[in-house]
Write an enzyme that holds these catalytic residues in place. Structure first.
Site, PDB file in Angstrom:
ATOM      1  N   TYR A 265      19.208   2.830  -1.921  1.00 46.74           N
ATOM      2  CA  TYR A 265      18.393   3.274  -3.053  1.00 46.74           C
ATOM      3  C   TYR A 265      18.541   2.317  -4.236  1.00 46.74           C
ATOM      4  CZ  TYR A 265      16.795   5.992  -7.021  1.00 46.74           C
ATOM      5  OH  TYR A 265      16.147   6.386  -8.161  1.00 46.74           O
TER       6      TYR A 265
ATOM      7  N   TYR B 154      10.650   2.371  -6.393  1.00 39.53           N
ATOM      8  CA  TYR B 154       9.778   3.295  -5.659  1.00 39.53           C
ATOM      9  C   TYR B 154       8.470   2.637  -5.223  1.00 39.53           C
ATOM     10  CZ  TYR B 154      12.779   7.002  -7.530  1.00 39.53           C
ATOM     11  OH  TYR B 154      13.849   7.792  -7.853  1.00 39.53           O
TER      12      TYR B 154
ATOM     13  N   LYS C 178       5.998  11.826 -12.738  1.00 35.74           N
ATOM     14  CA  LYS C 178       6.718  13.025 -13.176  1.00 35.74           C
ATOM     15  C   LYS C 178       5.915  13.840 -14.193  1.00 35.74           C
ATOM     16  CE  LYS C 178       9.906  11.867 -10.311  1.00 35.74           C
ATOM     17  NZ  LYS C 178       9.663  10.465 -10.052  1.00 35.74           N
TER      18      LYS C 178
HETATM   19  C1  LIG Z   1      10.324   9.739  -8.925  1.00 34.62           C
HETATM   20  C2  LIG Z   1       9.454   8.608  -8.535  1.00 34.62           C
HETATM   21  C3  LIG Z   1       8.885   8.522  -7.251  1.00 34.62           C
HETATM   22  C4  LIG Z   1       9.206   9.472  -6.155  1.00 34.62           C
HETATM   23  O1  LIG Z   1       8.644  10.731  -6.318  1.00 34.62           O
HETATM   24  P1  LIG Z   1       9.410  11.969  -5.708  1.00 34.62           P
HETATM   25  O2  LIG Z   1       8.573  13.112  -6.064  1.00 34.62           O
HETATM   26  O3  LIG Z   1      10.783  11.973  -6.288  1.00 34.62           O
HETATM   27  O4  LIG Z   1       9.474  11.765  -4.217  1.00 34.62           O
HETATM   28  C5  LIG Z   1       8.028   7.488  -6.986  1.00 34.62           C
HETATM   29  N1  LIG Z   1       7.745   6.551  -7.910  1.00 34.62           N
HETATM   30  C6  LIG Z   1       8.283   6.585  -9.138  1.00 34.62           C
HETATM   31  C7  LIG Z   1       7.934   5.500 -10.076  1.00 34.62           C
HETATM   32  C8  LIG Z   1       9.151   7.610  -9.494  1.00 34.62           C
HETATM   33  O5  LIG Z   1       9.688   7.616 -10.709  1.00 34.62           O
END
Ligand SMILES: *Cc1c(COP(=O)(O)O)cnc(C)c1O
Length: 333
Positions: free
Chosen positions: A264, A290, A50
């Site tokens: 999720y 993720y 992010k």
């Molecule tokens: C938000 C996030 C993602 C996914 O990225 P997006 O842009 O939302 O698809 C992947 N890994 C981590 C650790 C995240 O925080």
């Protein structure tokens, strides 16, 4: 592509490392050579993807004279942690709206990112039920703050709009520069695909630069068709915003939904295996929501011979390791 015309704050001061994973590759049978792009090592409290997006979003907020940032995410959101972290650095208030996607999962005393929300000094947290209209909730809060004389700026979930996605167009270009400098050939890239900004930005950067490196997304939430449609739409919007005149080919967008499991943020055996394997071979921490599921996808695709033997496969590590500490039971059992 000329990204210099878009204001950014300079949060990403140096390229993140691009490393080989020889012991991990060997543990997978040595069929392919896995490499990793260490966006878990980006600046910002505990790192993660992010930061690249917020570099552009925060610049837009400040240009508009904002004094408060509103954003949203799941109860252990990395995006909320990093938005809050950069807001603190910029001297802005940060308000979080958390979506309880799994009923009963919000615990104010929880560890992981949730603990960091308090430590970093969040201005307010409100929790809403799963399936809520998150943009509507954020707009409502913005109205309230405006009535108090504040100047709020709303960042969508995951900072996944055309402004945030610029951060991952820039990452694709950073990768291409690193490959040029080291003479490394990469045949395929694997990326997590959540709120879509990361995947969309990478693919826009690869296609826009005619890089010839296919990208496979690993979904963590939505069904394949819905995820691919979301990525395609945002990638095209981003290319238009940059002003490239490039049309995104739909077939370039692949986002498998086979590794989501029961839903999720809910643990899967593949995720646990991936987190343990990367930690025990390369001392790199993934996260349960993720990057752990995305790496489970990569592992399965290697086993299924999805990549031709001898391929060099680059995994994008998007961060998230603080969330590991909210899942201790999953890894102990
Ligand atoms: C938000 C996030 C993602 C996914 O990225 P997006 O842009 O939302 O698809 C992947 N890994 C981590 C650790 C995240 O925080």
């Amino acid at each position: 592509m000329n990204l210099a015309k878009f204001p950014r704050r300079g949060y990403v001061q140096a390229p993140t490392p691009l490393e080989a994973l020889p012991r991990f590759s060997e543990a997978l049978g040595g069929k392919v050579n896995v490499f990793i792009k260490r966006d878990d090592m980006l600046p910002g409290t505990a790192g993660g993807n992010k930061t690249r997006k917020l570099d552009f979003c925060m610049a837009d907020a400040l240009r508009q004279g904002a004094d408060s940032i509103i954003t949203c995410g799941a109860v252990q959101s990395n995006h909320c942690r990093l938005t809050l972290a950069w807001a603190v650095k910029e001297g802005l208030d940060c308000h979080l709206i958390l979506e309880e996607r799994v009923k009963g999962s919000y615990k104010p005393e929880a560890s992981g990112n949730n603990f960091l929300f308090q430590l970093l000094g969040v201005k307010s947290i409100s929790v809403v039920p799963g399936g809520s209209d998150m943009m509507g909730e954020m707009q409502k809060l913005a109205e309230t703050l405006r009535a108090e004389g504040k100047k709020p700026y709303v960042i969508p979930g995951g900072a996944s709009n055309k402004i945030g996605a610029l951060g991952y167009v820039s990452c694709a270009e950073e990768v291409l520069r690193q490959l040029f400098e080291t003479g490394l050939r990469i045949d395929h890239m694997v990326v997590p695909s959540g709120s879509a900004g990361t995947h969309a930005g990478i693919i826009a950067g690869m296609i826009g630069n005619n890089a010839g490196i296919p990208v496979t997304g690993i979904g963590v939430n939505r069904k394949k068709e819905a995820q691919q449609a979301a990525v395609l739409k945002l990638a095209q919007e981003t290319l238009n915003y940059i002003g490239t005149g490039v049309t995104m080919p739909a077939e370039a967008v692949v986002a498998f939904d086979d590794y989501v499991g029961p839903g999720y943020s809910l643990p899967t055996d593949g995720m646990v295996e991936a987190v343990k394997l990367l930690a025990s071979t390369e001392s790199i921490l993934l996260d349960p929501v993720y990057s752990g599921k995305a790496m489970a996808g990569l592992i399965d695709l290697v086993r299924k011979d999805y990549f031709p033997e001898g391929s060099n496969v680059l995994f994008l590590h998007t961060g998230g390791s603080p969330a590991l500490f909210a899942y201790l039971d999953t890894f102990r059992s």
